[in-house]
Design an enzyme around this catalytic site. Structure first.
Site, PDB file in Angstrom:
ATOM      1  N   ILE A  36      11.097 -11.362 -37.745  1.00 14.64           N
ATOM      2  CA  ILE A  36       9.297 -11.487 -36.361  1.00 14.64           C
ATOM      3  C   ILE A  36       8.211 -11.259 -37.302  1.00 14.64           C
ATOM      4  O   ILE A  36       8.225 -10.867 -38.957  1.00 14.64           O
ATOM      5  CB  ILE A  36       9.231  -9.496 -36.187  1.00 14.64           C
ATOM      6  CG1 ILE A  36      10.158  -9.338 -35.690  1.00 14.64           C
ATOM      7  CG2 ILE A  36       7.698  -9.794 -35.352  1.00 14.64           C
ATOM      8  CD1 ILE A  36      10.343 -10.864 -33.888  1.00 14.64           C
ATOM      9  N   HIS A 117       1.396   4.045 -28.965  1.00 13.04           N
ATOM     10  CA  HIS A 117       0.161   4.415 -28.153  1.00 13.04           C
ATOM     11  C   HIS A 117      -0.620   3.213 -28.659  1.00 13.04           C
ATOM     12  O   HIS A 117      -0.476   3.414 -29.725  1.00 13.04           O
ATOM     13  CB  HIS A 117       0.085   5.413 -28.324  1.00 13.04           C
ATOM     14  CG  HIS A 117      -0.546   6.411 -29.610  1.00 13.04           C
ATOM     15  ND1 HIS A 117      -1.407   5.862 -30.310  1.00 13.04           N
ATOM     16  CD2 HIS A 117       0.434   6.812 -30.706  1.00 13.04           C
ATOM     17  CE1 HIS A 117      -1.656   7.560 -31.556  1.00 13.04           C
ATOM     18  NE2 HIS A 117      -0.457   6.750 -32.396  1.00 13.04           N
ATOM     19  N   ASP A 129      -2.117   3.990 -37.680  1.00 11.99           N
ATOM     20  CA  ASP A 129      -2.078   5.173 -36.607  1.00 11.99           C
ATOM     21  C   ASP A 129      -3.265   4.920 -35.380  1.00 11.99           C
ATOM     22  O   ASP A 129      -4.384   5.668 -34.708  1.00 11.99           O
ATOM     23  CB  ASP A 129      -2.275   6.277 -37.006  1.00 11.99           C
ATOM     24  CG  ASP A 129      -2.215   7.743 -35.304  1.00 11.99           C
ATOM     25  OD1 ASP A 129      -1.031   7.352 -34.760  1.00 11.99           O
ATOM     26  OD2 ASP A 129      -2.225   8.733 -35.184  1.00 11.99           O
ATOM     27  N   GLU A 163      -2.235   8.588 -26.673  1.00 11.13           N
ATOM     28  CA  GLU A 163      -1.262   9.760 -26.607  1.00 11.13           C
ATOM     29  C   GLU A 163      -2.023  11.016 -27.855  1.00 11.13           C
ATOM     30  O   GLU A 163      -1.183  12.138 -27.677  1.00 11.13           O
ATOM     31  CB  GLU A 163      -1.401   8.572 -27.918  1.00 11.13           C
ATOM     32  CG  GLU A 163       0.928   9.171 -28.706  1.00 11.13           C
ATOM     33  CD  GLU A 163       0.215   9.565 -29.914  1.00 11.13           C
ATOM     34  OE1 GLU A 163       1.675  10.181 -30.779  1.00 11.13           O
ATOM     35  OE2 GLU A 163      -1.233   9.518 -30.144  1.00 11.13           O
ATOM     36  N   ASP A 192       5.591   4.733 -34.265  1.00  7.94           N
ATOM     37  CA  ASP A 192       4.440   5.295 -34.185  1.00  7.94           C
ATOM     38  C   ASP A 192       4.143   5.082 -36.031  1.00  7.94           C
ATOM     39  O   ASP A 192       5.137   5.694 -36.026  1.00  7.94           O
ATOM     40  CB  ASP A 192       4.852   6.303 -33.963  1.00  7.94           C
ATOM     41  CG  ASP A 192       3.255   7.511 -33.315  1.00  7.94           C
ATOM     42  OD1 ASP A 192       2.161   6.392 -34.154  1.00  7.94           O
ATOM     43  OD2 ASP A 192       2.694   7.741 -32.650  1.00  7.94           O
ATOM     44  N   HIS A 281      -5.530  10.350 -39.416  1.00  9.25           N
ATOM     45  CA  HIS A 281      -6.491  10.241 -38.214  1.00  9.25           C
ATOM     46  C   HIS A 281      -7.998  11.091 -39.078  1.00  9.25           C
ATOM     47  O   HIS A 281      -8.544  11.586 -38.908  1.00  9.25           O
ATOM     48  CB  HIS A 281      -5.921  12.290 -38.104  1.00  9.25           C
ATOM     49  CG  HIS A 281      -5.481  12.257 -36.356  1.00  9.25           C
ATOM     50  ND1 HIS A 281      -4.889  12.895 -36.421  1.00  9.25           N
ATOM     51  CD2 HIS A 281      -4.618  11.137 -36.670  1.00  9.25           C
ATOM     52  CE1 HIS A 281      -3.402  13.042 -34.842  1.00  9.25           C
ATOM     53  NE2 HIS A 281      -3.545  11.463 -35.839  1.00  9.25           N
ATOM     54  N   ASP A 296       6.563  -4.678 -42.767  1.00 12.68           N
ATOM     55  CA  ASP A 296       8.143  -6.329 -42.171  1.00 12.68           C
ATOM     56  C   ASP A 296       9.159  -5.516 -42.079  1.00 12.68           C
ATOM     57  O   ASP A 296       9.284  -5.892 -40.370  1.00 12.68           O
ATOM     58  CB  ASP A 296       8.004  -6.578 -43.801  1.00 12.68           C
ATOM     59  CG  ASP A 296       8.118  -8.264 -43.432  1.00 12.68           C
ATOM     60  OD1 ASP A 296       8.379  -8.581 -42.611  1.00 12.68           O
ATOM     61  OD2 ASP A 296       8.399  -9.281 -44.589  1.00 12.68           O
ATOM     62  N   ASP A 300      10.751  -6.318 -38.205  1.00  4.31           N
ATOM     63  CA  ASP A 300      11.817  -7.000 -38.007  1.00  4.31           C
ATOM     64  C   ASP A 300      13.249  -6.223 -37.600  1.00  4.31           C
ATOM     65  O   ASP A 300      13.865  -6.826 -36.817  1.00  4.31           O
ATOM     66  CB  ASP A 300      12.684  -7.055 -39.389  1.00  4.31           C
ATOM     67  CG  ASP A 300      11.517  -8.677 -39.750  1.00  4.31           C
ATOM     68  OD1 ASP A 300      11.380  -9.230 -38.425  1.00  4.31           O
ATOM     69  OD2 ASP A 300      11.778  -8.876 -41.066  1.00  4.31           O
TER      70      ASP A 300
END
Length: 473
Positions: A36, A117, A129, A163, A192, A281, A296, A300
């Site tokens: 990917i 999310h 995040d 979320e 996540d 956050h 990466d 994948d």
């Protein structure tokens, strides 16, 4: 990543350190692992950063940056051929949205699902995040569409809203998924924070039972020579809603506000005594707050799981319940199993469904348009008296006795197309009535049942169809 009283610092401290031992997984086929593109994934993250920058510095639920994020991701998936659904729901911060994207191929009775999310907190753009995993599953979805793979199972992606307000989007999704549709979800994979700048390589360990997805992830990392640790995330992310229903879950994570230990720094590199993500956050969670190597490796891993589980053999699909040959006859799974125009199969409350929340709403445009929905069935030669039935309600702004707008019900075989019924703006009724049509002429043949709507240049007519069936008699 949602904040709770359980902090990742504590969770990581009790995570099980793992010695690399090559292992094989019997639950997934041996396939070439896709690569990917991290470059394309980073480009998606740059786009999310631009959206946040243009909308007050964040992409939080109830803020314009979140809806702009949903709209942009949806546009990418629509262009790739996915069937997308935007699912609105209310929160204390305003309306939020889930975005569901399904690759319209493979057995709809076996669904492989991945999710992340899409919302940020209000204090920053949320690029690690959780833009990192949202961009990762987006690029995986696009890569799968380009790959030419023949999906054995349905592949579905969820981009969750709210979320950060308490896993509200994923909870809303599963709570509004009919029981029969829940039972079709074979596995849910959650991602996540997969590009933390001081990364660890964690695999969820709070649902080890069932399907072996957790073990498939660890085997993948073993095969790549990447050390990993189990971590019990204890309901801090969107897999929790699926796990509560008994759906097998698994996922990966590179760390949040927890502190990297000396042993972990020796194993993974980075800085001991420092948070996995010092910008967790915070306003500094920008496109500069990423470890692209961790990104990466994790994308994948996502690709490996999607390719493997899309091809997994879950056994023979049972025949449709009762003697109804149509799949998803009441449209409660959205556009699944139906082929045609994007949009008519909807849960919009502007026109009521007869049962459930979903129906097929053809027309209602008030402009020159044509819309179709169809499904192919094979009618056994032994069927005593095969019939097509459906429930119809309609309304119009047209007047008079001229049929300006029509909905034709057709049956197409390999040699001909026959119109069995035509409904129009003349004689509409907002009370659902069942219509039944004879299919005896098609016994022993494979045919396509088609609903075709044409509307003229002005004044809308809506044809709303629900609870369809092709029965054997």
């Amino acid at each position: 990543m949602r904040t709770t009283t359980l902090r990742y610092a504590a969770a990581a401290a009790v995570a099980t350190a793992v010695t690399l031992t090559p292992s094989a997984s019997a639950s997934t086929p041996t396939l070439a692992d896709p690569d990917i593109s991290v470059t394309s994934t980073k480009a998606h993250l740059d786009q999310l950063q631009s959206i946040a920058t243009a909308n007050g510095g964040n992409r939080a639920t109830g803020r314009p940056g979140y809806k702009a994020s949903v709209d942009w991701v949806k546009s990418q998936l629509d262009a790739a051929g996915y069937v997308t659904t935007v699912q609105p729901f209310s929160t204390s911060s305003g309306t939020s949205y889930n975005l569901i994207a399904e690759w319209p191929h493979g057995d709809a009775n076996h669904v492989v699902m991945a999710g992340a999310h899409l919302d940020s907190v209000s204090s920053g753009p949320g690029i690690n995040d959780n833009g990192s995993a949202s961009a990762g599953i987006l690029e995986t979805a696009l890569a799968y569409a380009r790959s030419g793979e023949s999906a054995k199972n349905r592949v579905r992606f969820g981009f969750w809203g709210a979320e950060e307000l308490g896993l509200l989007g994923s909870k809303y999704y599963v709570n509004n998924l009919p029981t029969a549709e829940r039972d079709k979800v074979e596995v849910y994979l959650n991602f996540d924070m997969i590009a933390s700048p001081n990364p660890g390589y964690f695999v969820y360990d709070d649902n080890p039972a069932g399907d072996g997805a957790r073990d498939d992830l660890t085997a993948y990392f073993d095969g790549k020579g990447i050390p990993w640790e189990y971590i019990d995330v204890q309901g801090r992310s969107d897999h929790a809603a699926f796990r509560s229903l008994g759906i097998p879950t698994a996922g990966t994570f590179t760390g949040a506000e927890g502190t990297k230990t000396s042993a972990q720094a020796s194993k993974w590199g980075g800085t001991a005594g420092r948070a996995f993500d010092p910008c967790y956050h915070s306003s500094c969670d920008t496109s500069a707050n990423l470890d692209l190597t961790a990104l990466d490796r994790n994308i994948d891993a996502i690709g490996h799981m999607i390719w493997s589980y899309a091809a997994k053999d879950y056994g023979t699909t049972p025949p449709p319940s009762g003697d109804n040959l149509l799949k998803n006859p009441g449209f409660e799974a959205g556009a699944v199993d139906w082929t045609g125009t994007s949009g008519p199969i909807t849960s919009s409350t502007s026109r009521p469904a007869r049962t459930g929340s979903w129906k097929m709403w053809l027309g209602g445009n008030g402009s020159t348009s044509a819309e179709t929905e169809s499904q192919t069935v094979t009618i056994p030669s032994t069927a005593p008296a095969p019939r097509l039935s459906y429930w119809l309600r309609s309304d119009t702004a047209e007047t008079g006795s001229t049929a300006y707008d029509t909905m034709k019900v057709q049956v197409a075989s390999s040699t001909s197309t026959t119109t069995l019924a035509t409904h129009s703006n003349v004689g509409t009724s907002t009370v659902y009535a069942q219509k039944t049509l004879d299919l005896s002429a098609y016994k022993g043949r494979t045919v396509t049942v088609k609903f075709l709507m044409t509307e003229d240049a002005s004044l809308q007519t809506s044809f709303v169809v629900d609870d369809t069936a092709v029965t054997l008699g």
